[in-house]
Design a protein around this motif. Structure first.
Motif, PDB file in Angstrom:
ATOM      1  N   PRO A 122       0.703  -1.272   0.220  1.00  0.00           N
ATOM      2  CA  PRO A 122      -0.039   0.062  -0.092  1.00  0.00           C
ATOM      3  C   PRO A 122       0.986   1.275   0.063  1.00  0.00           C
ATOM      4  N   ALA A 123       0.660   2.211  -0.668  1.00  0.00           N
ATOM      5  CA  ALA A 123       1.384   3.512  -0.888  1.00  0.00           C
ATOM      6  C   ALA A 123       1.434   4.035   0.430  1.00  0.00           C
ATOM      7  N   PRO A 124       0.657   4.269   1.397  1.00  0.00           N
ATOM      8  CA  PRO A 124       1.034   4.958   2.645  1.00  0.00           C
ATOM      9  C   PRO A 124       2.144   4.109   3.300  1.00  0.00           C
ATOM     10  N   LEU A 125       2.239   2.799   3.414  1.00  0.00           N
ATOM     11  CA  LEU A 125       3.677   2.042   3.991  1.00  0.00           C
ATOM     12  C   LEU A 125       4.781   2.294   3.120  1.00  0.00           C
ATOM     13  N   LEU A 126       4.581   2.380   1.581  1.00  0.00           N
ATOM     14  CA  LEU A 126       5.719   2.459   0.860  1.00  0.00           C
ATOM     15  C   LEU A 126       6.491   4.121   0.701  1.00  0.00           C
ATOM     16  N   GLU A 127       5.268   4.730   1.269  1.00  0.00           N
ATOM     17  CA  GLU A 127       6.158   6.149   1.253  1.00  0.00           C
ATOM     18  C   GLU A 127       6.614   6.238   2.653  1.00  0.00           C
ATOM     19  N   TRP A 128       6.009   5.998   3.697  1.00  0.00           N
ATOM     20  CA  TRP A 128       6.894   6.014   5.025  1.00  0.00           C
ATOM     21  C   TRP A 128       8.272   5.191   4.895  1.00  0.00           C
ATOM     22  N   LEU A 129       8.300   4.124   4.525  1.00  0.00           N
ATOM     23  CA  LEU A 129       9.411   3.163   4.308  1.00  0.00           C
ATOM     24  C   LEU A 129      10.372   4.138   3.558  1.00  0.00           C
ATOM     25  N   ALA A 130      10.105   4.892   2.419  1.00  0.00           N
ATOM     26  CA  ALA A 130      10.833   5.382   1.514  1.00  0.00           C
ATOM     27  C   ALA A 130      11.552   6.696   2.328  1.00  0.00           C
ATOM     28  N   ALA A 131      10.748   7.067   3.037  1.00  0.00           N
ATOM     29  CA  ALA A 131      11.342   8.265   3.745  1.00  0.00           C
ATOM     30  C   ALA A 131      12.021   8.003   5.057  1.00  0.00           C
ATOM     31  N   HIS A 132      11.849   6.652   5.538  1.00  0.00           N
ATOM     32  CA  HIS A 132      12.210   6.296   6.880  1.00  0.00           C
ATOM     33  C   HIS A 132      13.713   5.620   6.430  1.00  0.00           C
ATOM     34  N   TYR A 146       1.373 -15.440  -8.089  1.00  0.00           N
ATOM     35  CA  TYR A 146       0.826 -15.559  -7.002  1.00  0.00           C
ATOM     36  C   TYR A 146       0.146 -14.030  -6.337  1.00  0.00           C
ATOM     37  N   VAL A 147       1.177 -12.968  -6.770  1.00  0.00           N
ATOM     38  CA  VAL A 147       0.621 -11.668  -6.551  1.00  0.00           C
ATOM     39  C   VAL A 147      -0.216 -11.132  -7.366  1.00  0.00           C
ATOM     40  N   HIS A 148      -0.144 -11.654  -8.608  1.00  0.00           N
ATOM     41  CA  HIS A 148      -1.330 -11.194  -9.559  1.00  0.00           C
ATOM     42  C   HIS A 148      -2.610 -11.768  -9.121  1.00  0.00           C
ATOM     43  N   SER A 149      -2.504 -12.953  -8.806  1.00  0.00           N
ATOM     44  CA  SER A 149      -3.779 -13.444  -8.302  1.00  0.00           C
ATOM     45  C   SER A 149      -4.345 -13.115  -6.857  1.00  0.00           C
ATOM     46  N   GLY A 150      -3.407 -12.640  -5.982  1.00  0.00           N
ATOM     47  CA  GLY A 150      -3.987 -12.260  -4.597  1.00  0.00           C
ATOM     48  C   GLY A 150      -3.877 -10.908  -4.266  1.00  0.00           C
ATOM     49  N   GLY A 151      -3.026 -10.163  -5.125  1.00  0.00           N
ATOM     50  CA  GLY A 151      -2.483  -8.834  -4.635  1.00  0.00           C
ATOM     51  C   GLY A 151      -1.529  -8.662  -3.538  1.00  0.00           C
ATOM     52  N   GLY A 152      -1.557  -7.429  -3.041  1.00  0.00           N
ATOM     53  CA  GLY A 152      -0.288  -7.312  -2.252  1.00  0.00           C
ATOM     54  C   GLY A 152      -0.273  -8.321  -1.112  1.00  0.00           C
ATOM     55  N   VAL A 153       0.751  -8.386  -0.521  1.00  0.00           N
ATOM     56  CA  VAL A 153       1.139  -9.218   0.556  1.00  0.00           C
ATOM     57  C   VAL A 153       0.849  -8.657   1.847  1.00  0.00           C
ATOM     58  N   ASN A 154      -0.124  -9.325   2.758  1.00  0.00           N
ATOM     59  CA  ASN A 154      -0.253  -8.932   3.960  1.00  0.00           C
ATOM     60  C   ASN A 154      -0.671  -7.324   4.229  1.00  0.00           C
ATOM     61  N   HIS A 155      -1.835  -6.800   3.340  1.00  0.00           N
ATOM     62  CA  HIS A 155      -2.189  -5.536   3.140  1.00  0.00           C
ATOM     63  C   HIS A 155      -2.822  -5.007   4.280  1.00  0.00           C
ATOM     64  N   SER A 156      -3.556  -5.678   5.239  1.00  0.00           N
ATOM     65  CA  SER A 156      -4.328  -4.921   6.142  1.00  0.00           C
ATOM     66  C   SER A 156      -3.357  -4.691   7.504  1.00  0.00           C
ATOM     67  N   VAL A 157      -2.483  -5.685   7.500  1.00  0.00           N
ATOM     68  CA  VAL A 157      -1.264  -5.194   8.570  1.00  0.00           C
ATOM     69  C   VAL A 157      -0.258  -4.219   8.009  1.00  0.00           C
ATOM     70  N   ALA A 158      -0.239  -4.377   6.766  1.00  0.00           N
ATOM     71  CA  ALA A 158       0.903  -3.328   6.049  1.00  0.00           C
ATOM     72  C   ALA A 158       0.134  -1.838   6.170  1.00  0.00           C
ATOM     73  N   THR A 159      -1.104  -1.575   6.120  1.00  0.00           N
ATOM     74  CA  THR A 159      -1.675  -0.272   6.152  1.00  0.00           C
ATOM     75  C   THR A 159      -1.650  -0.186   7.788  1.00  0.00           C
ATOM     76  N   THR A 160      -1.928  -1.183   8.641  1.00  0.00           N
ATOM     77  CA  THR A 160      -1.971  -0.364  10.224  1.00  0.00           C
ATOM     78  C   THR A 160      -0.389  -0.153  10.487  1.00  0.00           C
ATOM     79  N   MET A 161       0.605  -0.775   9.887  1.00  0.00           N
ATOM     80  CA  MET A 161       2.022  -0.344  10.094  1.00  0.00           C
ATOM     81  C   MET A 161       2.157   1.123   9.476  1.00  0.00           C
ATOM     82  N   SER A 162       1.735   1.540   8.591  1.00  0.00           N
ATOM     83  CA  SER A 162       1.656   2.929   8.086  1.00  0.00           C
ATOM     84  C   SER A 162       1.383   4.039   9.136  1.00  0.00           C
ATOM     85  N   CYS A 163       0.341   3.429   9.559  1.00  0.00           N
ATOM     86  CA  CYS A 163      -0.287   4.390  10.703  1.00  0.00           C
ATOM     87  C   CYS A 163       0.486   4.392  12.059  1.00  0.00           C
ATOM     88  N   PHE A 164       1.117   3.145  12.402  1.00  0.00           N
ATOM     89  CA  PHE A 164       2.017   2.980  13.440  1.00  0.00           C
ATOM     90  C   PHE A 164       3.125   3.789  13.263  1.00  0.00           C
TER      91      PHE A 164
END
Length: 368
Positions: free
Chosen positions: A52-62, A237-255
């Motif tokens: 998810p973009a919010p986590l990627l953006e936080w990681l990119a800055a961090h 498997y990514v094309h089939s199921g989308g991003g890995v661990n999406h819900s936890v990743a969005t929570t991590m972006s808020c954390f």
């Protein structure tokens, strides 16, 4: 319900797990509630392929990094498996540092490649000997933990970092840098990553929140050049199921964005530093020990004539345990004069008691 296996009567120094009381239960609950409010239904649907973009953006800055150099994974082991599956296969050779994280061996063997030791000494992988080993062979991958390594706690010297990066760029070897322990630094600053030194050329870096936040998140990332990130994002498997661990990743972006990550990492650094110091102080009554600058482990030499495998049974009889040195060599040869102790999982008083039990086991084994 959990991976850790509690054995009554054993104060276990073998587990590289966080101390349960240091896991951010309440802070994570607040971040989860904030993510639910902020993202709504988008948190519970299929995620974007690279994360998810919010986590990627936080990681990119961090980190720092560029967002197109990032792929969110279900932890470092998942990242290992993904990269190895893309870069190596049957008939190839994957090299690993010696000693190194032993649970990586099976991950690499699963590709069908042959897993061999890289030439190494007390300072880590030897670039000159490695260059000689590479001549005439297809070796797509070298795995190492160059910063606060598991099991040694050491960091690769600056000259070897530069030499390995130059060798990789010259030969086409990819350095798979496991950077899991970077932020668990207890004095000064951690050395620059191989990824940073390389400019992203010849190095793929693995990161994880398992040690810094909580392993149960099953969340980490890969740093790689954009072409490899695209290959990862277009796996079936990514094309089939989308991003890995999406819900936890969005929570991590808020954390992360709330400042909770920085507060938490500062708190656990202080706690793990105290645990490290407690274990080093206790061990010095029985064995020579120096304090690693980061990570979770002590790599201890045993007295002459004492084997790690022989000591283990006696230590467990007396109520403690450790990981014997041979486990950290891909062929199981060598290291029987060393043991790995973890200071991450037990409080200081328990670390001292576990060490006394280990110390009580030493004389009877030495006498044998």
């Amino acid at each position: 319900m959990i991976q850790f296996e509690h054995r009554p009567g054993i104060l276990d120094l073998s587990w590289g797990h966080p101390r349960p009381g240091l896991l951010p239960v309440e802070e994570w609950a607040r971040a989860s509630a904030a993510a639910s409010r902020e993202f709504g239904w988008r948190q519970l649907t299929y995620g974007y392929a690279t994360g998810p973009a919010p986590l990627l953006e936080w990681l990119a800055a961090h980190l720092p990094s560029a967002t197109d150099q990032l792929f969110v994974t279900a932890g470092a082991s998942h990242g290992m498996a993904l990269v190895a599956s893309l870069l190596a296969g049957p008939g190839d050779v994957i090299l690993v540092d010696s000693p190194t994280y032993y649970l990586a061996f099976q991950i690499f063997a699963d590709t069908g490649a042959t897993v061999l030791r890289a030439p190494a000494d007390e300072d880590g992988v030897d670039p000159d000997a490695l260059a000689a080993m590479l001549e005439g062979r297809r070796v797509p991958l070298l795995y190492l933990v160059p910063t606060f390594a598991n099991p040694t706690g050491r960091s690769l010297p600056p000259d070897r970092r530069r030499a390995l990066v130059a060798l990789a760029q010259r030969t086409g070897l990819t350095l798979l840098e496991d950077d899991t322990y970077r932020e668990l630094c207890y004095e000064g600053d951690a050395p620059p990553s191989l990824w940073q030194l390389s400019g992203g050329d010849g190095v793929v870096r693995l990161g994880s929140f398992a040690k810094t936040v909580a392993p149960g998140l099953r969340l980490g990332w890969i740093n790689a050049d954009p072409a490899l990130i695209t290959r990862l994002a277009t796996l079936g498997y990514v094309h089939s199921g989308g991003g890995v661990n999406h819900s936890v990743a969005t929570t991590m972006s808020c954390f992360g964005a709330s400042g909770a990550y920085q507060r938490h990492i500062a708190a656990v650094r202080a706690e793990y530093r105290a645990q490290r110091d407690a274990l080093v102080s206790a061990v010095r009554a029985y064995l020579p020990a120096s304090a690693p600058g980061g990570g979770w482990f002590l790599w201890l030499p045993l007295p002459p004539g004492v084997s790690a495998t022989g000591l283990l049974a006696e230590a467990e009889r007396r109520g403690t345990s450790f990981v014997p040195g041979p486990r950290f060599y891909v062929d199981g040869v060598g290291g029987d004069d060393r043991i790995r102790l973890s200071f991450s999982h037990l409080a200081p008083a328990d670390l001292a008691e576990a060490t006394d039990r280990l110390g009580a086991a030493l004389p009877s084994v030495a006498a044998d």
